[in-house]
Design a protein around this motif. Sequence first.
Motif, PDB file in Angstrom:
ATOM      1  N   ILE A 177      21.660  -6.702  55.020  1.00 20.28           N
ATOM      2  CA  ILE A 177      22.535  -7.292  53.683  1.00 20.28           C
ATOM      3  C   ILE A 177      22.128  -6.095  52.721  1.00 20.28           C
ATOM      4  O   ILE A 177      21.274  -5.821  52.246  1.00 20.28           O
ATOM      5  N   LYS A 178      23.354  -5.921  52.174  1.00 19.25           N
ATOM      6  CA  LYS A 178      23.494  -5.041  50.969  1.00 19.25           C
ATOM      7  C   LYS A 178      22.457  -5.617  49.733  1.00 19.25           C
ATOM      8  O   LYS A 178      22.147  -4.684  49.177  1.00 19.25           O
ATOM      9  N   LYS A 179      22.735  -6.887  49.254  1.00 18.82           N
ATOM     10  CA  LYS A 179      21.934  -7.401  48.269  1.00 18.82           C
ATOM     11  C   LYS A 179      21.515  -8.680  48.267  1.00 18.82           C
ATOM     12  O   LYS A 179      22.451  -9.835  48.821  1.00 18.82           O
ATOM     13  N   ASN A 180      20.222  -8.890  48.244  1.00 16.65           N
ATOM     14  CA  ASN A 180      19.571 -10.085  48.551  1.00 16.65           C
ATOM     15  C   ASN A 180      20.245 -11.339  47.525  1.00 16.65           C
ATOM     16  O   ASN A 180      20.314 -11.116  46.270  1.00 16.65           O
ATOM     17  N   PRO A 181      20.845 -12.562  47.937  1.00 19.43           N
ATOM     18  CA  PRO A 181      21.288 -13.502  47.303  1.00 19.43           C
ATOM     19  C   PRO A 181      20.315 -14.010  46.282  1.00 19.43           C
ATOM     20  O   PRO A 181      18.826 -13.768  46.505  1.00 19.43           O
ATOM     21  N   ALA A 182      20.623 -14.555  45.127  1.00 18.25           N
ATOM     22  CA  ALA A 182      19.485 -15.089  44.198  1.00 18.25           C
ATOM     23  C   ALA A 182      18.752 -16.063  44.714  1.00 18.25           C
ATOM     24  O   ALA A 182      17.365 -15.962  44.231  1.00 18.25           O
ATOM     25  N   PHE A 183      19.091 -16.904  45.618  1.00 17.29           N
ATOM     26  CA  PHE A 183      18.151 -17.771  46.142  1.00 17.29           C
ATOM     27  C   PHE A 183      17.327 -17.356  47.064  1.00 17.29           C
ATOM     28  O   PHE A 183      15.834 -17.661  47.285  1.00 17.29           O
ATOM     29  N   VAL A 184      17.488 -16.142  47.691  1.00 14.62           N
ATOM     30  CA  VAL A 184      16.418 -15.611  48.568  1.00 14.62           C
ATOM     31  C   VAL A 184      15.499 -15.034  47.556  1.00 14.62           C
ATOM     32  O   VAL A 184      14.041 -15.014  48.123  1.00 14.62           O
ATOM     33  N   MET A 185      15.590 -14.394  46.593  1.00 12.84           N
ATOM     34  CA  MET A 185      14.969 -13.730  45.750  1.00 12.84           C
ATOM     35  C   MET A 185      13.669 -14.866  45.072  1.00 12.84           C
ATOM     36  O   MET A 185      12.899 -14.493  44.867  1.00 12.84           O
ATOM     37  N   TRP A 186      14.653 -15.926  44.582  1.00 11.39           N
ATOM     38  CA  TRP A 186      13.881 -16.851  43.777  1.00 11.39           C
ATOM     39  C   TRP A 186      12.602 -17.616  45.008  1.00 11.39           C
ATOM     40  O   TRP A 186      11.692 -17.556  44.464  1.00 11.39           O
ATOM     41  N   ILE A 187      13.164 -17.849  46.227  1.00 18.04           N
ATOM     42  CA  ILE A 187      12.109 -18.389  47.052  1.00 18.04           C
ATOM     43  C   ILE A 187      11.175 -17.454  47.427  1.00 18.04           C
ATOM     44  O   ILE A 187      10.047 -17.765  47.639  1.00 18.04           O
ATOM     45  N   SER A 188      11.486 -16.153  47.726  1.00 21.89           N
ATOM     46  CA  SER A 188      10.621 -15.160  47.958  1.00 21.89           C
ATOM     47  C   SER A 188       9.420 -14.844  46.858  1.00 21.89           C
ATOM     48  O   SER A 188       8.331 -14.835  46.967  1.00 21.89           O
ATOM     49  N   SER A 189      10.157 -14.973  45.469  1.00 18.31           N
ATOM     50  CA  SER A 189       9.241 -14.799  44.623  1.00 18.31           C
ATOM     51  C   SER A 189       8.277 -15.802  44.061  1.00 18.31           C
ATOM     52  O   SER A 189       7.197 -15.549  43.573  1.00 18.31           O
ATOM     53  N   SER A 190       8.619 -17.033  44.608  1.00 23.23           N
ATOM     54  CA  SER A 190       7.659 -18.100  44.594  1.00 23.23           C
ATOM     55  C   SER A 190       7.018 -18.729  45.708  1.00 23.23           C
ATOM     56  O   SER A 190       6.498 -19.799  46.009  1.00 23.23           O
ATOM     57  N   SER A 191       6.876 -17.840  46.768  1.00 19.98           N
ATOM     58  CA  SER A 191       6.610 -18.121  48.243  1.00 19.98           C
ATOM     59  C   SER A 191       5.121 -18.493  48.188  1.00 19.98           C
ATOM     60  O   SER A 191       4.739 -19.436  49.060  1.00 19.98           O
ATOM     61  N   TYR A 192       4.294 -17.875  47.385  1.00 21.34           N
ATOM     62  CA  TYR A 192       2.998 -18.309  47.490  1.00 21.34           C
ATOM     63  C   TYR A 192       2.678 -19.625  46.780  1.00 21.34           C
ATOM     64  O   TYR A 192       1.969 -20.474  47.375  1.00 21.34           O
ATOM     65  N   SER A 193       3.456 -20.004  45.844  1.00 21.71           N
ATOM     66  CA  SER A 193       3.551 -21.554  45.391  1.00 21.71           C
ATOM     67  C   SER A 193       3.952 -22.590  46.279  1.00 21.71           C
ATOM     68  O   SER A 193       3.197 -23.327  46.707  1.00 21.71           O
ATOM     69  N   ILE A 194       5.101 -21.905  46.968  1.00 26.95           N
ATOM     70  CA  ILE A 194       5.675 -22.976  48.070  1.00 26.95           C
ATOM     71  C   ILE A 194       4.647 -23.263  49.285  1.00 26.95           C
ATOM     72  O   ILE A 194       4.673 -24.189  49.653  1.00 26.95           O
ATOM     73  N   TYR A 195       3.801 -22.050  49.541  1.00 27.97           N
ATOM     74  CA  TYR A 195       3.050 -22.348  50.691  1.00 27.97           C
ATOM     75  C   TYR A 195       2.019 -23.145  50.337  1.00 27.97           C
ATOM     76  O   TYR A 195       1.661 -23.983  51.192  1.00 27.97           O
ATOM     77  N   LEU A 196       1.616 -22.974  49.217  1.00 31.00           N
ATOM     78  CA  LEU A 196       0.409 -23.809  48.765  1.00 31.00           C
ATOM     79  C   LEU A 196       0.702 -25.064  48.659  1.00 31.00           C
ATOM     80  O   LEU A 196      -0.034 -26.196  48.716  1.00 31.00           O
ATOM     81  N   LEU A 197       1.666 -25.460  47.798  1.00 32.18           N
ATOM     82  CA  LEU A 197       2.043 -26.792  47.276  1.00 32.18           C
ATOM     83  C   LEU A 197       2.916 -27.614  47.999  1.00 32.18           C
ATOM     84  O   LEU A 197       2.981 -28.839  47.937  1.00 32.18           O
ATOM     85  N   HIS A 198       3.592 -27.080  49.216  1.00 30.27           N
ATOM     86  CA  HIS A 198       4.778 -27.988  49.797  1.00 30.27           C
ATOM     87  C   HIS A 198       4.076 -29.197  50.602  1.00 30.27           C
ATOM     88  O   HIS A 198       4.782 -30.215  50.747  1.00 30.27           O
ATOM     89  N   PRO A 199       2.934 -29.144  51.225  1.00 27.90           N
ATOM     90  CA  PRO A 199       2.467 -30.242  51.981  1.00 27.90           C
ATOM     91  C   PRO A 199       2.067 -31.376  50.755  1.00 27.90           C
ATOM     92  O   PRO A 199       2.121 -32.517  51.090  1.00 27.90           O
ATOM     93  N   LEU A 200       1.704 -31.010  49.770  1.00 28.20           N
ATOM     94  CA  LEU A 200       1.436 -32.220  48.519  1.00 28.20           C
ATOM     95  C   LEU A 200       2.963 -32.857  48.255  1.00 28.20           C
ATOM     96  O   LEU A 200       2.802 -33.872  48.163  1.00 28.20           O
ATOM     97  N   PHE A 201       4.054 -32.073  48.151  1.00 28.60           N
ATOM     98  CA  PHE A 201       5.158 -32.719  47.784  1.00 28.60           C
ATOM     99  C   PHE A 201       5.559 -33.502  49.254  1.00 28.60           C
ATOM    100  O   PHE A 201       6.008 -34.812  49.060  1.00 28.60           O
ATOM    101  N   GLN A 202       5.465 -32.992  50.344  1.00 36.10           N
ATOM    102  CA  GLN A 202       6.081 -33.674  51.355  1.00 36.10           C
ATOM    103  C   GLN A 202       4.931 -35.182  51.728  1.00 36.10           C
ATOM    104  O   GLN A 202       5.603 -36.129  52.211  1.00 36.10           O
ATOM    105  N   TYR A 203       3.780 -34.870  51.468  1.00 38.50           N
ATOM    106  CA  TYR A 203       2.910 -36.208  51.437  1.00 38.50           C
ATOM    107  C   TYR A 203       3.268 -37.351  50.702  1.00 38.50           C
ATOM    108  O   TYR A 203       3.284 -38.346  51.266  1.00 38.50           O
ATOM    109  N   ASN A 204       3.628 -36.840  49.343  1.00 34.82           N
ATOM    110  CA  ASN A 204       3.993 -37.923  48.691  1.00 34.82           C
ATOM    111  C   ASN A 204       5.367 -38.461  48.690  1.00 34.82           C
ATOM    112  O   ASN A 204       5.672 -39.724  48.419  1.00 34.82           O
TER     113      ASN A 204
END
Length: 363
Positions: A271-298
């Motif tokens: 991949i020559k350059k990571n797309p913006a959505f890859v960089m966004w999700i990667s950069s917020s991966s810690y938050s996503i990892y911690l919080l995603h069950p809370l959103f799915q539960y609700n």
Amino acid sequence: MKRTMIDEIFFIRFIACLTVVFIHSITVTQHHYTLPDFTVESFYMFKMTLMFATPVFVMISEFLLSYSYEDRLPKSFWKKRIMYILIPYIIVAFIYSAYPLIIDARFNWGVFFDTFIAKTLLGKWHGYFVLIIFQFYALHFLLKRVFDRFHPALMIGLSLAINLFYLAMFNFQWFQQIPWIAVMLDYYKLPFLGWIFYFTIAYYAGKNIDTFLNLLKKYKYVIIGGVLLTGLVPLLMRYNKIYSIVSSKRFDIVLYTLCIFCLLYLIAQKIKKNPAFVMWISSSSYSIYLLHPLFQYNVKDLLQNAPFYTNLGVHILLLFGIGTGGPLLVSYLLNKVPFGAFIVGKFKVPKSISPEPDKLKVS
């Protein structure tokens, strides 16, 4: 010596993050449908192939640490990780401990305190990997001289043997007759012995990045074959009812995780350059990892009454999208206000490759 960012790691972390959310999307969906036995077993088999996700997260932490700091850790190392990793870990664990009690209108301080301690100190929730990462930070400081003194092949082989044997003791019932193993069954995922191979291989790969990249290039077809072969082992183990639990703490997931990490690195190099959505999700991966069950539960209860609830695939995709997008949005917004990063971790999307090592560190 200053080193540049590794673009490939953003892609690998992106895949690992989405894989974790996808696993839980399937699991939550399974609990809300009455499915044929074949479909249930197919889901379990499929999830087995995704069990590399959390170990890959753990590998990334040491890989970047070893790559970024060849000689010594900076003075601000522990301060930043306490502020942006440990404090969010504690705050989010607090939320998970209190939230169910508040929603059910049965808040009890004793129950809350027991739950909070079980999560933060005993790792009895999905955020337990943070406790592993902090052990890696300490091991990096304590074992660096030892690892630099001995040949990598020796240390890698030794750590692999220790890791496999440690996990096997808790995977198979005949070991569980031993008293101390029986006592540790609920907590065996926490000691670094269950992750030491990931630490060792990541340490040498990050420290000797050029050698690592040359080996990837030289053995790329071996890596592809390795993914197929090592990925087949846990499937056969479950199919033959030798060991059926779907978990990332299986002894037969260790080499599979290594092969997946290497394969993802090879793919990322294309991949020559990571797309913006890859960089966004990667950069917020810690938050996503911690919080995603809370959103799915609700959301799961709302989806039960939706007109498309009977559609299994749509239900999984909706949980996946909400479990990814919700935490990302929260992370983005909280990082716009003072002290917000202390709640969900630091969120900063790199705009370009920089020679500044501070922009390379794990957040």
